[in-house]
Design a protein around this motif. Structure first.
Motif, short mmCIF file in Angstrom:
data_model
loop_
_atom_site.label_atom_id
_atom_site.label_comp_id
_atom_site.label_asym_id
_atom_site.label_seq_id
_atom_site.Cartn_x
_atom_site.Cartn_y
_atom_site.Cartn_z
N ALA A 43 0.83 -1.21 0.00
CA ALA A 43 0.00 0.00 0.00
C ALA A 43 0.86 1.26 0.00
O ALA A 43 0.55 2.24 -0.68
N PHE A 92 1.95 2.74 -3.43
CA PHE A 92 0.97 3.55 -4.15
C PHE A 92 1.06 5.01 -3.70
O PHE A 92 0.92 5.93 -4.51
N LEU A 96 -5.84 5.53 -0.45
CA LEU A 96 -5.20 5.35 -1.75
C LEU A 96 -6.05 6.07 -2.79
O LEU A 96 -7.24 5.80 -2.93
#
Length: 300
Positions: free
Chosen positions: A39, A42, A136
């Motif tokens: 994660a 990103f 995100l």
């Protein structure tokens, strides 16, 4: 000499990730994969795409895997190159080529405001971006670059807002806003409340994890008392900037309303939904996964 050009990004990453135990007992929550990419990658990719090539991560104990991920892996790279596995080699090198990544430890879990304050000596007297790893933002719907443009036009600090159902506002910082004659998506923030009760919320505009902050925030954070949860809240400092600090001293807060695709990896259900959504959109996984999901759901 003070600069108005935004080149630095701060990514708080010191949290314990207790909602994902036991997976996060020995693995930072930021390293949990969204399909096959951590994660946190990103988030750094988003900063780099907005032109921010200087990234500071605010970390804590047991976060060494973050440093390893954004470092070169000479032995692995040599092995992949010797085997002619150049696609995998490119994937391995991609994370270390994104930006110059620095690290500082928060030391104590004193809240998001304290984490941002830990960046003061690195940032200096420049505006900077803050990106929270639980949010995100889909790269097809850029948010950070437009926020930097708004900061360039209006000065002060800029906060990303998201309209949420009224009964969900208690999960977020909440903004009171007024029009500045630029349509519905660029507004002036007049007040901020951290996780208000539904009946006390001034709006349904939730603050999400993207900020472009004036360096004046550091002086405000230094004198901000612990708030909700006994922590130094960034929301409280932004409230001071919005209500008390003159614009010629770095005050004023503008909200940019985001209407694009956002994936919340902060809780387990939303994390799973993000993984499924992004996997379904991939050419290499999507067709087979969608076909399987249709059959699986039909059989429930």
């Amino acid at each position: 000499m003070r600069s108005d050009v935004v080149t630095k990004a701060v990514i708080p990453a010191a949290g314990l990730g207790t909602r994902f135990l036991p997976a996060t007992k020995a693995t930072p929550k930021e390293m949990l994969p969204v399909v096959d990419t951590p994660a946190i990658q990103f988030v750094v990719e988003e900063a780099a795409a907005a032109g921010l090539n200087d990234v500071l991560m605010i970390t804590g104990r047991n976060k060494r895997p973050l440093e390893d991920h954004f470092d070169r892996a000479a032995e692995l790279e040599h092995t992949l190159e010797a085997k002619g596995e150049f696609e995998k080699l490119a994937l391995v090198r991609a994370s270390s080529d994104l930006a110059m990544v620095h690290y500082v430890r928060q030391g104590e879990p004193k809240g998001l405001g304290h984490a941002v304050l830990c960046a003061a000596s690195h940032v200096g007297d420049e505006p900077f971006a803050v990106l929270l790893g639980d949010d995100l933002i889909d790269p097809r719907d850029p948010l950070l670059a437009p926020m930097i443009d708004v900061r360039r036009e209006f000065g002060g600090s800029v906060v990303a807002l998201l309209e949420v159902p009224r009964d969900q506002i208690h999960k977020y910082g909440c903004a009171a806003v007024e029009s500045i004659g630029r349509g519905e998506d660029i507004v002036r923030i007049t007040d901020l409340v951290e996780k208000p009760a539904v009946e006390d919320a001034p709006s349904n505009f939730a603050v999400i994890g993207r900020y472009v902050l004036d360096p004046a925030v550091f002086a405000v954070l230094e004198r901000t008392d612990p708030g909700r949860g006994g922590e130094i809240q960034l929301t409280d400092a932004l409230r001071t900037l919005a209500r008390e600090i003159p614009e010629d001293q770095g005050g004023g807060v503008i909200g940019v309303v985001f209407r694009g695709r956002r994936y919340d990896t902060g809780d387990r259900l939303s994390y799973l939904q993000a993984v499924v959504r992004l996997a379904c959109e991939r050419d290499d996984l999507g067709p087979d996964l969608v076909s399987w999901l249709k059959g699986f759901v039909a059989g429930l």
